[in-house]
Scaffold this motif. Structure first.
Motif, PDB file in Angstrom:
ATOM      1  N   GLY A 140       0.827  -1.221   0.000  1.00 27.74           N
ATOM      2  CA  GLY A 140       0.000   0.000   0.000  1.00 27.74           C
ATOM      3  C   GLY A 140       0.848   1.253   0.000  1.00 27.74           C
ATOM      4  N   CYS A 141       1.934   1.202   0.750  1.00 24.21           N
ATOM      5  CA  CYS A 141       2.854   2.344   0.795  1.00 24.21           C
ATOM      6  C   CYS A 141       3.476   2.567  -0.586  1.00 24.21           C
ATOM      7  N   HIS A 142       3.868   1.490  -1.228  1.00 18.34           N
ATOM      8  CA  HIS A 142       4.495   1.618  -2.551  1.00 18.34           C
ATOM      9  C   HIS A 142       3.524   2.131  -3.597  1.00 18.34           C
ATOM     10  N   ILE A 143       2.285   1.688  -3.562  1.00 16.68           N
ATOM     11  CA  ILE A 143       1.342   2.141  -4.598  1.00 16.68           C
ATOM     12  C   ILE A 143       0.977   3.620  -4.350  1.00 16.68           C
ATOM     13  N   HIS A 144       0.902   4.018  -3.083  1.00 14.53           N
ATOM     14  CA  HIS A 144       0.706   5.446  -2.784  1.00 14.53           C
ATOM     15  C   HIS A 144       1.914   6.240  -3.304  1.00 14.53           C
ATOM     16  N   ASN A 145       3.105   5.671  -3.156  1.00 15.37           N
ATOM     17  CA  ASN A 145       4.294   6.358  -3.679  1.00 15.37           C
ATOM     18  C   ASN A 145       4.256   6.505  -5.199  1.00 15.37           C
ATOM     19  N   GLN A 146       3.613   5.555  -5.889  1.00 13.81           N
ATOM     20  CA  GLN A 146       3.456   5.687  -7.339  1.00 13.81           C
ATOM     21  C   GLN A 146       2.595   6.909  -7.668  1.00 13.81           C
ATOM     22  N   VAL A 147       1.540   7.108  -6.860  1.00 14.37           N
ATOM     23  CA  VAL A 147       0.692   8.299  -7.039  1.00 14.37           C
ATOM     24  C   VAL A 147       1.502   9.555  -6.686  1.00 14.37           C
ATOM     25  N   ASN A 148       2.263   9.481  -5.596  1.00 15.39           N
ATOM     26  CA  ASN A 148       3.110  10.623  -5.207  1.00 15.39           C
ATOM     27  C   ASN A 148       4.049  11.018  -6.342  1.00 15.39           C
ATOM     28  N   LYS A 149       4.600  10.012  -6.996  1.00 15.41           N
ATOM     29  CA  LYS A 149       5.564  10.259  -8.074  1.00 15.41           C
ATOM     30  C   LYS A 149       4.899  11.053  -9.202  1.00 15.41           C
ATOM     31  N   VAL A 150       3.711  10.614  -9.602  1.00 16.26           N
ATOM     32  CA  VAL A 150       2.981  11.289 -10.687  1.00 16.26           C
ATOM     33  C   VAL A 150       2.667  12.738 -10.305  1.00 16.26           C
ATOM     34  N   LEU A 151       2.326  12.948  -9.021  1.00 14.29           N
ATOM     35  CA  LEU A 151       1.932  14.289  -8.564  1.00 14.29           C
ATOM     36  C   LEU A 151       3.142  15.128  -8.135  1.00 14.29           C
ATOM     37  N   HIS A 152       4.336  14.559  -8.271  1.00 10.36           N
ATOM     38  CA  HIS A 152       5.574  15.234  -7.837  1.00 10.36           C
ATOM     39  C   HIS A 152       5.537  15.558  -6.346  1.00 10.36           C
ATOM     40  N   HIS A 153       4.957  14.640  -5.567  1.00  7.51           N
ATOM     41  CA  HIS A 153       5.002  14.757  -4.109  1.00  7.51           C
ATOM     42  C   HIS A 153       6.199  13.961  -3.603  1.00  7.51           C
ATOM     43  N   ASP A 154       6.605  14.226  -2.353  1.00 10.08           N
ATOM     44  CA  ASP A 154       7.732  13.501  -1.763  1.00 10.08           C
ATOM     45  C   ASP A 154       7.432  12.006  -1.698  1.00 10.08           C
ATOM     46  N   ILE A 155       8.468  11.190  -1.887  1.00 10.68           N
ATOM     47  CA  ILE A 155       8.351   9.744  -1.726  1.00 10.68           C
ATOM     48  C   ILE A 155       8.447   9.433  -0.234  1.00 10.68           C
ATOM     49  N   TYR A 156       7.524   8.604   0.224  1.00 14.18           N
ATOM     50  CA  TYR A 156       7.392   8.280   1.650  1.00 14.18           C
ATOM     51  C   TYR A 156       8.290   7.100   2.004  1.00 14.18           C
ATOM     52  N   ASP A 157       8.904   7.143   3.180  1.00 15.27           N
ATOM     53  CA  ASP A 157       9.737   6.033   3.653  1.00 15.27           C
ATOM     54  C   ASP A 157       8.828   4.955   4.254  1.00 15.27           C
ATOM     55  N   CYS A 158       8.810   3.790   3.624  1.00 18.76           N
ATOM     56  CA  CYS A 158       7.877   2.730   4.017  1.00 18.76           C
ATOM     57  C   CYS A 158       8.400   1.844   5.151  1.00 18.76           C
ATOM     58  N   ALA A 159       9.579   2.109   5.668  1.00 20.06           N
ATOM     59  CA  ALA A 159      10.214   1.213   6.649  1.00 20.06           C
ATOM     60  C   ALA A 159       9.385   1.054   7.931  1.00 20.06           C
ATOM     61  N   THR A 160       8.703   2.114   8.354  1.00 21.67           N
ATOM     62  CA  THR A 160       7.961   2.061   9.626  1.00 21.67           C
ATOM     63  C   THR A 160       6.450   2.184   9.403  1.00 21.67           C
ATOM     64  N   ILE A 161       5.998   1.666   8.265  1.00 24.06           N
ATOM     65  CA  ILE A 161       4.595   1.845   7.864  1.00 24.06           C
ATOM     66  C   ILE A 161       3.612   1.294   8.918  1.00 24.06           C
ATOM     67  N   LEU A 162       3.923   0.150   9.523  1.00 22.11           N
ATOM     68  CA  LEU A 162       2.982  -0.426  10.497  1.00 22.11           C
ATOM     69  C   LEU A 162       2.853   0.466  11.728  1.00 22.11           C
ATOM     70  N   GLU A 163       3.955   0.992  12.212  1.00 22.44           N
ATOM     71  CA  GLU A 163       3.928   1.900  13.362  1.00 22.44           C
ATOM     72  C   GLU A 163       3.241   3.212  12.992  1.00 22.44           C
ATOM     73  N   ASP A 164       3.478   3.674  11.781  1.00 22.41           N
ATOM     74  CA  ASP A 164       2.927   4.969  11.347  1.00 22.41           C
ATOM     75  C   ASP A 164       1.400   4.943  11.301  1.00 22.41           C
ATOM     76  N   TYR A 165       0.827   3.769  11.056  1.00 20.39           N
ATOM     77  CA  TYR A 165      -0.632   3.671  10.920  1.00 20.39           C
ATOM     78  C   TYR A 165      -1.257   2.801  12.012  1.00 20.39           C
ATOM     79  N   ASP A 166      -0.724   2.933  13.216  1.00 27.50           N
ATOM     80  CA  ASP A 166      -1.344   2.322  14.397  1.00 27.50           C
ATOM     81  C   ASP A 166      -2.708   2.987  14.596  1.00 27.50           C
ATOM     82  N   CYS A 167      -3.768   2.198  14.581  1.00 22.11           N
ATOM     83  CA  CYS A 167      -5.117   2.787  14.665  1.00 22.11           C
ATOM     84  C   CYS A 167      -5.545   3.076  16.092  1.00 22.11           C
ATOM     85  N   GLY A 168      -4.737   2.685  17.080  1.00 23.39           N
ATOM     86  CA  GLY A 168      -5.145   2.898  18.459  1.00 23.39           C
ATOM     87  C   GLY A 168      -6.212   1.906  18.901  1.00 23.39           C
TER      88      GLY A 168
END
Ligand code: FAD
Length: 117
Positions: A79-107
């Protein structure tokens, strides 16, 4: 009233938030049914996404980068990589996917049974 570009960005941020949070809560060892549910959800999400151009673009990306649903980590990183594909097209920063699980802790804590994919 906000401009269309601002509205579309707000929709995007809200949508990505839910998308990544769902993937980060996918089971480590999904059953066939759990896998089918998430696969159907992602396909439907792409089909019904309200911004038509975005939806068409995302459907094509899904064909090129099929969902990786054999484990929580692989699903979240996919999911992080496919979002990065969209980021690339929009010239947004590429996100670091290394801590993706921690980043999206839903509480949702130890409530592992709450979601039924
Ligand atoms: P967003 O990309 O919305 O990201 C929100 C937050 O998520 C970021 O601030 C960051 O903290 C985090 N993040 C960023 N990248 C990642 C990542 N790779 N993995 C995990 N977290 C991340 N807009 C268009 O103009 N054209 C389109 O074709 C288009 N297609 C889209 C398709 C989909 C399926 C979705 C959900 C949105 C689409 N959008 C599109 C909207 C676009 O992706 C952004 O949401 C919007 O431009 C706002 O960008 P943003 O910089 O605020 O961050």
């Amino acid at each position: 009233k906000m401009g269309n570009a601002t509205l579309r960005m707000e929709l995007g941020r809200a949508s990505w938030k839910l998308f990544h949070t769902i993937l980060a809560r996918y089971p480590d060892e999904p059953t066939g049914a759990q896998r089918d549910h998430l696969d159907t959800y992602i396909e439907s999400f792409a089909q019904v996404y309200p911004c038509g151009d975005c939806a068409r673009h995302f459907v094509k990306l899904l064909e090129k980068y099929p969902p990786q649903l054999n484990s929580r980590k692989n699903a979240a990183v996919w999911g992080c990589h496919i979002h990065n594909q969209v980021n690339k097209v929009l010239h947004h920063d590429i996100y670091d996917c290394a801590t993706i699980l921690e980043d999206y802790d839903c509480g949702c804590g130890a409530d592992e049974e709450s979601a039924d994919y």
